[in-house]
Design an enzyme around this catalytic site. Structure first.
Site, PDB file in Angstrom:
ATOM      1  CB  SER A 185      29.060  73.622  62.390  1.00  0.00           C
ATOM      2  OG  SER A 185      30.096  72.883  61.767  1.00  0.00           O
ATOM      3  CG  HIS A 213      25.356  75.241  62.619  1.00  0.00           C
ATOM      4  ND1 HIS A 213      25.498  74.873  63.935  1.00  0.00           N
ATOM      5  CD2 HIS A 213      25.709  74.156  61.881  1.00  0.00           C
ATOM      6  CE1 HIS A 213      25.934  73.631  64.009  1.00  0.00           C
ATOM      7  NE2 HIS A 213      26.076  73.172  62.778  1.00  0.00           N
ATOM      8  CE  LYS A 244      23.297  71.245  63.310  1.00  0.00           C
ATOM      9  NZ  LYS A 244      23.911  70.242  64.217  1.00  0.00           N
TER      10      LYS A 244
HETATM   11  C1  LIG Z   1      26.477  72.028  58.473  1.00  0.00           C
HETATM   12  C2  LIG Z   1      25.784  70.811  58.979  1.00  0.00           C
HETATM   13  N1  LIG Z   1      25.051  70.077  58.134  1.00  0.00           N
HETATM   14  C3  LIG Z   1      24.404  68.969  58.565  1.00  0.00           C
HETATM   15  C4  LIG Z   1      24.474  68.546  59.874  1.00  0.00           C
HETATM   16  C5  LIG Z   1      23.778  67.284  60.268  1.00  0.00           C
HETATM   17  O1  LIG Z   1      22.656  67.544  61.024  1.00  0.00           O
HETATM   18  P1  LIG Z   1      22.099  66.496  62.092  1.00  0.00           P
HETATM   19  O2  LIG Z   1      23.092  66.454  63.213  1.00  0.00           O
HETATM   20  O3  LIG Z   1      20.818  67.096  62.497  1.00  0.00           O
HETATM   21  O4  LIG Z   1      21.954  65.178  61.428  1.00  0.00           O
HETATM   22  C6  LIG Z   1      25.193  69.317  60.786  1.00  0.00           C
HETATM   23  C7  LIG Z   1      25.279  68.982  62.212  1.00  0.00           C
HETATM   24  O5  LIG Z   1      25.672  67.963  62.674  1.00  0.00           O
HETATM   25  C8  LIG Z   1      25.897  70.446  60.324  1.00  0.00           C
HETATM   26  O6  LIG Z   1      26.655  71.158  61.163  1.00  0.00           O
END
Ligand SMILES: Cc1ncc(COP(=O)(O)O)c(C=O)c1O
Lengths: 393, 80
Positions: A185, A213, A244
């Site tokens: 990310s 991502h 996302k």
């Molecule tokens: C690699 C990764 N996993 C999980 C998440 C968590 O997702 P969410 O923000 O939709 O709860 C994110 C983003 O915040 C992320 O970048």
């Protein structure tokens, strides 16, 4: 000594930022003009620091589906998936996700965080082993810490290092879960999943990939890095998020292991939280369908990614290692990064300011991301904002 | 299997370039508060020890480790 003492470093940084007159964390989006422009902290800006990769947040079909769901089903489910919070839409979305990923089972969670954290904390417990990429997202670290397995890190995106660590485990490999991400990310770099899968085949263990991502961006069907690398059969669990590329909120896990239906009822972040609202489920289902119907979104996303990457590289900035929808500019000095962030905002570009420990090294980052909804002109304006800020002293 | 003293000697050897200038290393040296190791440097120390002894050191042991002595003792326990 008090409970509050440990927060003093945060208080200090806040005071420092206040003196500089900058509020990079919790900048307020006052008004959205479209999926790519907004008023942030009083400035009209192009949004170049979101995760709205496919630009679907204002897609008429998604809006309509959400509105209809609110009218028919109300604003919230008011309960857990395990009790009163499983509506027909939640089950339908699970079936649609399973079909999209061509896997037998799917679970829908309330957030991506709950999905990743829940799978990481539940699959491996005391006595088991987790081997994870050192640059893993906080939701992965939180989950595996909660689970109580022995946690071993391998060097970021380094299959040879993973090999060494799996070899050292000996018999314990039987109880080992390997965790990596698809696209990372912060720097936008991709996991070398073909090589990682080969190491897994050599030693054993189970493999979980967080495609948060990469959903909708890579692979023939848009299933992510695992599909693009041709190793979906080696990936035991794929987790991801609706927040996302699908423009909503929520998370999922898909798998061919029949045990997933039992595991579901052991995941505390699935049980002890309310299920996603009907409108969220409805817009996510619409977005998942549109993502499959419109592969041109992906083409536009990558064209924009190349344009931004090349533009920022041409300015001589220190840009992340590979072309990706996430383009990160490294600014070594924290105060300079804050200053740049602030001036970019004034020049019409909102990007994400990332400071250690959230950044993968001791450097600070200006994390930019592109959307399929950006026009080429908007990408050029983002590059121009960087050029202006770079030229000023 | 290596014993406590062998672990200790290796920790000292690896720590030398990491630790703040002018600080004398001993068993009771505190890794973070005294020697000034950042969390990334702690990770690097662990990694070098893993490679040197060809062993796995789970991150779970870290919360209980304050001094060089704690670390050598933990390694001995992991690799008896
Ligand atoms: C690699 C990764 N996993 C999980 C998440 C968590 O997702 P969410 O923000 O939709 O709860 C994110 C983003 O915040 C992320 O970048």
């Amino acid at each position: 000594m008090s409970l509050f003492d440990k927060f003093q470093p945060i208080v200090d940084i806040q005071a420092e930022l206040q003196q500089l007159g900058v509020m990079p964390f919790g900048a307020v989006t006052e008004k959205l003009l479209s999926s790519t422009e907004a008023i942030v902290n009083g400035h009209q800006v192009i949004l170049a620091g979101t995760n709205n990769y496919l630009g679907l947040t204002f897609e008429p079909e998604c809006l309509e589906a959400a509105k209809q769901a609110i009218d028919e089903l109300g604003t919230g489910t008011t309960g857990s998936r395990m009790a009163n919070g499983t509506f027909a839409g939640h089950v339908a979305l699970e079936n649609e996700l399973a079909a999209f990923f061509d896997r037998r089972h799917a679970i829908v969670f309330s957030t991506g965080y709950a999905a990743t954290m829940g799978m990481g904390s539940t699959l491996a417990g005391p006595g088991d082993v987790i081997v994870l990429d050192a640059d893993s997202h906080a939701s992965i670290y939180d989950g595996v810490r909660l689970g109580g397995a022995d946690i071993i890190r391998f060097r970021h995106n380094d299959p040879a290092d993973l090999d060494k660590r799996l070899r050292r485990l000996g018999d314990r490999i039987e109880n080992t879960l390997i965790i990596v991400e698809g696209i990372y990310s912060m720097m936008g770099d991709q996991a070398p999943l073909a090589e990682i899968a080969a190491v897994k085949r050599k030693y054993g263990g189970l493999l979980l990939v967080d495609e948060a991502h990469s959903l909708g961006m890579l692979g023939e069907h848009g299933r992510g890095v695992a599909e693009a690398a041709g190793v979906e059969d080696d990936v035991d669990f794929v987790v991801g998020t609706f927040s996302k590329s699908l423009g909503a909120i929520g998370g999922y896990c898909v798998s061919n292991h029949d045990q997933l239906n039992a595991i579901r009822f052991a995941i505390r972040s699935y049980i002890f939280t309310a299920s996603p609202s009907p409108s969220v489920i409805a817009s996510t289902r619409a977005a998942l369908r549109l993502m499959q119907e419109r592969p041109q979104l992906r083409d536009r996303l990558w064209a924009n990614a190349h344009r931004l990457y090349n533009g920022l590289t041409a300015l001589g900035l220190q840009v992340s290692p590979e072309v990706s929808p996430v383009v990160a500019v490294t600014i070594k000095d924290r105060n300079q990064a804050i200053d740049w962030w602030n001036r970019l905002l004034q020049h019409g570009a909102y990007v994400n300011l990332v400071m250690p420990p959230a950044s993968p090294s001791d450097d600070s980052l200006l994390r930019c991301s592109v959307s399929a909804a950006h026009s080429p002109e908007q990408i050029d304006r983002i590059v121009e904002a960087f050029a202006t800020v770079q030229g000023q002293k | 299997m290596p014993d406590y003293n062998e672990y200790l000697a290796n920790i000292f050897a690896i720590l030398k370039p990491f630790a703040k200038q002018g600080i004398l290393l001993n068993e009771e040296s505190e890794l973070v508060t005294e020697l000034g190791l950042t969390s990334l440097q702690v990770m690097e120390l662990i990694e070098q020890l893993e490679d040197h002894f060809d062993m796995s050191i789970p991150l779970n042991i870290l919360p209980d480790i304050r001094t060089v002595h704690d670390l050598a003792l933990a390694l001995e326990k992991l690799n008896p």
